[in-house]
Design a protein around this motif. Structure first.
Motif, PDB file in Angstrom:
ATOM      1  N   ASN A  94      -3.429   3.165  -8.330  1.00 26.55           N
ATOM      2  CA  ASN A  94      -2.949   1.927  -7.931  1.00 26.55           C
ATOM      3  C   ASN A  94      -4.187   0.910  -7.707  1.00 26.55           C
ATOM      4  O   ASN A  94      -3.840  -0.095  -8.063  1.00 26.55           O
ATOM      5  N   ILE A  95      -5.070   1.193  -7.140  1.00 25.94           N
ATOM      6  CA  ILE A  95      -6.141   0.372  -6.830  1.00 25.94           C
ATOM      7  C   ILE A  95      -6.774   0.165  -8.077  1.00 25.94           C
ATOM      8  O   ILE A  95      -7.164  -1.020  -8.336  1.00 25.94           O
ATOM      9  N   TYR A  96      -7.043   1.008  -8.846  1.00 28.79           N
ATOM     10  CA  TYR A  96      -7.831   0.657 -10.055  1.00 28.79           C
ATOM     11  C   TYR A  96      -7.000  -0.130 -11.093  1.00 28.79           C
ATOM     12  O   TYR A  96      -7.624  -1.197 -11.743  1.00 28.79           O
ATOM     13  N   HIS A 146      -4.903  -2.471  -9.780  1.00 28.78           N
ATOM     14  CA  HIS A 146      -5.032  -3.782  -8.994  1.00 28.78           C
ATOM     15  C   HIS A 146      -3.564  -3.960  -8.857  1.00 28.78           C
ATOM     16  O   HIS A 146      -2.923  -4.987  -8.578  1.00 28.78           O
ATOM     17  N   GLN A 147      -2.675  -2.892  -8.739  1.00 30.03           N
ATOM     18  CA  GLN A 147      -1.409  -3.153  -8.169  1.00 30.03           C
ATOM     19  C   GLN A 147      -1.107  -3.437  -6.742  1.00 30.03           C
ATOM     20  O   GLN A 147      -0.404  -4.251  -6.401  1.00 30.03           O
ATOM     21  N   GLN A 149      -3.245  -5.434  -5.139  1.00 23.93           N
ATOM     22  CA  GLN A 149      -3.542  -6.483  -4.861  1.00 23.93           C
ATOM     23  C   GLN A 149      -2.216  -7.555  -5.180  1.00 23.93           C
ATOM     24  O   GLN A 149      -2.169  -8.573  -4.501  1.00 23.93           O
ATOM     25  N   SER A 150      -1.289  -7.085  -6.172  1.00 23.25           N
ATOM     26  CA  SER A 150      -0.378  -7.853  -6.553  1.00 23.25           C
ATOM     27  C   SER A 150       0.825  -7.627  -5.769  1.00 23.25           C
ATOM     28  O   SER A 150       1.999  -8.475  -5.870  1.00 23.25           O
TER      29      SER A 150
END
Length: 334
Positions: free
Chosen positions: A92-94, A96-97, A99-100
């Motif tokens: 999820n972090i990789y 960029h989920q 952040q959105s």
């Protein structure tokens, strides 16, 4: 001969294990590089029996136990789901989920939609179980069936039959509100209760003639494939998890399984669950290795080989995980 084989060799957990690989296929499209039509009807139609079978087995064994049993089972599912969220958090972090996602998105994804594409099943199962349990405890069977069928029809209109809503703007607005809360109508409110109730309804039911069940299953499958053909032809589908004829297909399929098999297999049950959980990780891993070794054309873009690899590696990893857990438990007990 087939019935004797099923009774001696197969059980509900055997089928749970087998359909886990059908669920993998939904995320891999195994035949798309061979024939897109074949892949569509295999992946988007036939493989849709996988999750309902999981749900019906749960309904058969868990409902309508006392509330303490349901609470314990819910806690077990929550623990599994929390572990899954942790496993997929780095992805999820990789990607960029996180952040959105707004705070509201985070709440919806954790409690309703799942934080990764296959994790929707766990919050949906919990919600569906409690809804169905409440209905069973407070209403008569006829009213329960009316409610779960209505919920499923609402779900159908937001899934495979979504295109029909274009003619009814006011109803379409209501569905737009639903989709602000849920990603899909394939969820714990609209999709799960009918299959849990179907599984529960087999408790204490008298056996039906196998020939009639086989004929019913074949006819139901034929109609489901025809249904999918016309839905696709007229471009009505928003998603393809829910079909009208999926319900009779699952009824006849589960009838054949439940009346012609005996016992259970805890190891196969665990394998099916772990395969379901980890196969997206395996998909990502194979794609990563394919890119590093420059063999994408062989192990990624050849979908059938990709599917076979995902299934084999998921099975191997699941088996090793169970063996490690057994080893840890044996050391603790000794």
């Amino acid at each position: 001969m087939l019935v004797i084989f099923m009774k001696k060799i197969l059980n509900l957990d055997t089928f749970r294990f087998m359909v886990a690989f059908l669920i993998v296929a939904i995320h891999v499209y195994p035949f798309v590089s061979i024939n897109s039509e074949l892949d569509y009807y295999f992946t988007h139609v036939f493989c849709r029996i996988g999750v309902p079978l999981f749900l019906m087995i749960t309904g058969y064994f868990i409902l309508p136990k006392d509330i303490d049993t349901l609470k314990k089972y819910t806690i077990k599912i929550i623990k599994i789901y929390l572990l899954c969220m942790l496993i997929y958090l780095p992805i999820n972090i990789y990607a960029h989920q996180l952040q959105s996602w707004s705070f509201l998105d985070l709440i919806k994804n954790v409690f309703l939609n799942g934080t990764f594409y296959h994790l929707w099943y766990f919050p949906a199962l919990i919600l569906g179980l409690w809804i169905t349990y409440f209905l069973i405890k407070h209403l008569n069977k006829k009213l329960i069936w009316v409610i779960v069928v209505i919920l499923y029809i609402i779900g159908l209109l937001g899934d495979s039959y979504y295109g029909t809503l274009v003619c009814i703007p006011s109803v379409l607005k209501l569905y737009n509100i639903i989709f602000q809360v849920f990603d899909y109508t394939r969820n714990g409110l609209f999709y799960v209760p009918i299959f849990l109730m179907l599984g529960y309804s087999f408790k204490g039911k008298e056996k039906t003639n196998n020939k009639l069940l086989i004929v019913g299953l074949i006819i139901s499958f034929v109609f489901m494939f025809l249904e999918s053909y016309f839905l696709r032809l007229y471009d009505l589908q928003r998603h393809d998890s829910m079909y009208l004829f999926l319900v009779p297909v699952m009824y006849y399929l589960f009838s054949l399984i439940i009346y012609n098999t005996n016992g259970s297999n805890k190891k196969l049950r665990s394998l099916a669950t772990i395969i379901y959980i980890i196969h997206p990780l395996v998909i990502i891993g194979i794609r990563f290795i394919g890119g590093i070794l420059n063999i994408d054309d062989i192990i990624v873009y050849n979908n059938l080989i990709h599917y076979i690899l995902v299934c084999l590696i998921s099975l191997l990893c699941s088996y090793l995980f169970i063996k490690i857990l057994e080893l840890i438990k044996s050391k603790k007990s000794s």
